[in-house]
Design a protein around this motif. Structure first.
Motif, PDB file in Angstrom:
ATOM      1  N   GLU A 159       0.827  -1.211   0.000  1.00 25.62           N
ATOM      2  CA  GLU A 159       0.000   0.000   0.000  1.00 25.62           C
ATOM      3  C   GLU A 159       0.857   1.254   0.000  1.00 25.62           C
ATOM      4  O   GLU A 159       0.609   2.195  -0.766  1.00 25.62           O
ATOM      5  CB  GLU A 159      -0.922   0.007   1.217  1.00 25.62           C
ATOM      6  CG  GLU A 159      -1.836   1.231   1.270  1.00 25.62           C
ATOM      7  CD  GLU A 159      -2.743   1.233   2.482  1.00 25.62           C
ATOM      8  OE1 GLU A 159      -3.366   2.281   2.726  1.00 25.62           O
ATOM      9  OE2 GLU A 159      -2.815   0.207   3.192  1.00 25.62           O
ATOM     10  N   GLU A 160       1.905   1.285   0.858  1.00 30.77           N
ATOM     11  CA  GLU A 160       2.775   2.444   0.901  1.00 30.77           C
ATOM     12  C   GLU A 160       3.561   2.593  -0.397  1.00 30.77           C
ATOM     13  O   GLU A 160       3.800   3.714  -0.862  1.00 30.77           O
ATOM     14  CB  GLU A 160       3.754   2.342   2.079  1.00 30.77           C
ATOM     15  CG  GLU A 160       3.170   2.762   3.412  1.00 30.77           C
ATOM     16  CD  GLU A 160       2.184   1.749   3.968  1.00 30.77           C
ATOM     17  OE1 GLU A 160       2.248   0.569   3.569  1.00 30.77           O
ATOM     18  OE2 GLU A 160       1.336   2.135   4.814  1.00 30.77           O
ATOM     19  N   LEU A 161       3.940   1.487  -0.994  1.00 30.65           N
ATOM     20  CA  LEU A 161       4.668   1.527  -2.259  1.00 30.65           C
ATOM     21  C   LEU A 161       3.804   2.134  -3.360  1.00 30.65           C
ATOM     22  O   LEU A 161       4.270   2.951  -4.156  1.00 30.65           O
ATOM     23  CB  LEU A 161       5.107   0.113  -2.655  1.00 30.65           C
ATOM     24  CG  LEU A 161       5.902  -0.024  -3.955  1.00 30.65           C
ATOM     25  CD1 LEU A 161       7.197   0.762  -3.879  1.00 30.65           C
ATOM     26  CD2 LEU A 161       6.175  -1.504  -4.245  1.00 30.65           C
ATOM     27  N   ILE A 162       2.541   1.752  -3.392  1.00 29.93           N
ATOM     28  CA  ILE A 162       1.626   2.302  -4.395  1.00 29.93           C
ATOM     29  C   ILE A 162       1.354   3.783  -4.123  1.00 29.93           C
ATOM     30  O   ILE A 162       1.387   4.621  -5.035  1.00 29.93           O
ATOM     31  CB  ILE A 162       0.301   1.514  -4.408  1.00 29.93           C
ATOM     32  CG1 ILE A 162       0.542   0.089  -4.919  1.00 29.93           C
ATOM     33  CG2 ILE A 162      -0.741   2.225  -5.277  1.00 29.93           C
ATOM     34  CD1 ILE A 162      -0.674  -0.800  -4.820  1.00 29.93           C
ATOM     35  N   VAL A 166       1.435   7.278  -6.319  1.00 33.18           N
ATOM     36  CA  VAL A 166       0.204   8.055  -6.548  1.00 33.18           C
ATOM     37  C   VAL A 166       0.403   9.509  -6.117  1.00 33.18           C
ATOM     38  O   VAL A 166       0.058  10.447  -6.852  1.00 33.18           O
ATOM     39  CB  VAL A 166      -0.985   7.424  -5.799  1.00 33.18           C
ATOM     40  CG1 VAL A 166      -2.204   8.349  -5.841  1.00 33.18           C
ATOM     41  CG2 VAL A 166      -1.338   6.072  -6.410  1.00 33.18           C
ATOM     42  N   LEU A 167       0.966   9.705  -4.931  1.00 31.45           N
ATOM     43  CA  LEU A 167       1.137  11.063  -4.409  1.00 31.45           C
ATOM     44  C   LEU A 167       2.313  11.798  -5.048  1.00 31.45           C
ATOM     45  O   LEU A 167       2.452  13.018  -4.861  1.00 31.45           O
ATOM     46  CB  LEU A 167       1.307  11.017  -2.887  1.00 31.45           C
ATOM     47  CG  LEU A 167       0.058  10.561  -2.123  1.00 31.45           C
ATOM     48  CD1 LEU A 167       0.346  10.457  -0.629  1.00 31.45           C
ATOM     49  CD2 LEU A 167      -1.102  11.537  -2.362  1.00 31.45           C
ATOM     50  N   SER A 168       3.148  11.086  -5.792  1.00 30.81           N
ATOM     51  CA  SER A 168       4.225  11.772  -6.508  1.00 30.81           C
ATOM     52  C   SER A 168       3.735  12.377  -7.813  1.00 30.81           C
ATOM     53  O   SER A 168       4.395  13.264  -8.374  1.00 30.81           O
ATOM     54  CB  SER A 168       5.381  10.798  -6.796  1.00 30.81           C
ATOM     55  OG  SER A 168       5.053   9.885  -7.836  1.00 30.81           O
ATOM     56  N   THR A 241      -3.609  16.928   1.372  1.00 33.42           N
ATOM     57  CA  THR A 241      -3.650  18.388   1.316  1.00 33.42           C
ATOM     58  C   THR A 241      -2.486  18.933   0.498  1.00 33.42           C
ATOM     59  O   THR A 241      -2.658  19.811  -0.354  1.00 33.42           O
ATOM     60  CB  THR A 241      -3.619  18.993   2.734  1.00 33.42           C
ATOM     61  OG1 THR A 241      -4.747  18.527   3.472  1.00 33.42           O
ATOM     62  CG2 THR A 241      -3.638  20.513   2.667  1.00 33.42           C
ATOM     63  N   SER A 242      -1.300  18.400   0.756  1.00 32.59           N
ATOM     64  CA  SER A 242      -0.124  18.821  -0.015  1.00 32.59           C
ATOM     65  C   SER A 242      -0.272  18.461  -1.491  1.00 32.59           C
ATOM     66  O   SER A 242       0.121  19.236  -2.365  1.00 32.59           O
ATOM     67  CB  SER A 242       1.139  18.182   0.562  1.00 32.59           C
ATOM     68  OG  SER A 242       1.440  18.712   1.835  1.00 32.59           O
ATOM     69  N   ALA A 243      -0.847  17.290  -1.755  1.00 33.70           N
ATOM     70  CA  ALA A 243      -1.087  16.897  -3.142  1.00 33.70           C
ATOM     71  C   ALA A 243      -2.040  17.887  -3.818  1.00 33.70           C
ATOM     72  O   ALA A 243      -1.848  18.260  -4.979  1.00 33.70           O
ATOM     73  CB  ALA A 243      -1.657  15.486  -3.196  1.00 33.70           C
TER      74      ALA A 243
END
Length: 267
Positions: A159-162, A166-168, A241-243
């Motif tokens: 999940e963190e890898l995905i 996604v957030l990048s 929020t940052s995204a």
């Protein structure tokens, strides 16, 4: 609105996209393969711990040295912070900076605009073609990392890898939008592309070292301030929020580019 420009620009980027996707995948695989050795050495090395106490904190954070004690930390601090965020961001800014200006310098833009298509449509579709390298690399790279972790201990949280990919995406789009602005502001392709590299790298250094000063709040102008791979992969925290801020900044930069492009002389 037809999507001929998007289709053409996307197809034009496929070859370079394949190359950069393979490069990132192989580099990530190298980090995964060397992770057991590196994390063990770092954890047990008193010399490394001593060096960590002597180095300035901004330097440690800029190069992700504080998180090298685990596979997730190694990937987040070294691969995603340096290779993915910095170098992929530079690549996209460089590519976008050469897009509009490159077509103008090569006398292709006036031919394109002689067709029934608006400048706004050309600019937006050209920018959206950046999604080709972003999405392909964002699928290939985590897939290779996951497969690589199947052969080592410990494994990695999928999940963190995905989510780090996604957030990048908003961050990478913002980097591309910076290049797009330079593409319509500067007078030739080489100048725009060199400026894109200089601006992005300067923002990275600025964001890394200014927070320890009295003017730390100025680091918020850098897109790197809104994408933290360590936060995602080590803490499982997703900063939507940052995204959103990055997407809003991207829209503003596209609007600035559109304003300039619709009023510039392309002859």
């Amino acid at each position: 609105m037809t999507l001929d420009v998007l289709r053409y620009e996307g197809e034009h980027q496929l070859k370079s996209t394949l190359g950069i996707s393979v490069a990132f995948a192989l580099l990530a695989l190298l980090f995964v393969a060397s992770a057991p050795l590196i994390t063990t050495d770092v954890t047990s090395s008193t010399q490394f711990q001593q060096v960590m106490t002597e180095l300035p904190q901004p330097f440690i954070e800029a190069f992700g040295l504080q998180s090298m004690t685990s596979l997730e930390g190694l990937l987040a601090g070294e691969f995603y912070t340096l290779m993915w965020a910095v170098f992929f961001g530079l690549y996209l800014a460089y590519t976008a900076a050469g897009s509009i200006r490159g077509d103008i310098d090569a006398n292709r833009m006036d031919v394109l605009l002689s067709n029934p298509i608006s400048r706004w449509s050309v600019l937006v579709q050209t920018f959206l073609s950046l999604l080709v390298p972003i999405l392909i690399a964002s699928v290939v790279t985590p897939a290779v990392i996951y497969v690589g972790t199947l052969f080592i201990e410990p494994s990695i949280a999928v999940e963190e890898l995905i989510m780090v990919h996604v957030l990048s995406i908003p961050y990478l789009l913002c980097c591309g939008a910076i290049g797009l602005v330079l593409s319509v502001l500067l007078d030739d392709r080489d100048t725009a592309q060199n400026a894109a590299i200089g601006v992005l790298f300067a923002l990275y250094l600025f964001q890394s070292f200014i927070p320890v000063t009295d003017y730390g709040w100025l680091a918020n102008i850098a897109p790197m301030s809104y994408f933290d791979a360590n936060e995602i992969m080590l803490e499982g925290t997703y900063d939507f929020t940052s995204a959103g801020i990055l997407l809003a900044a991207t829209i503003v930069l596209i609007a600035v580019s559109q304003f300039r492009f619709t009023r510039m002389d392309i002859q």
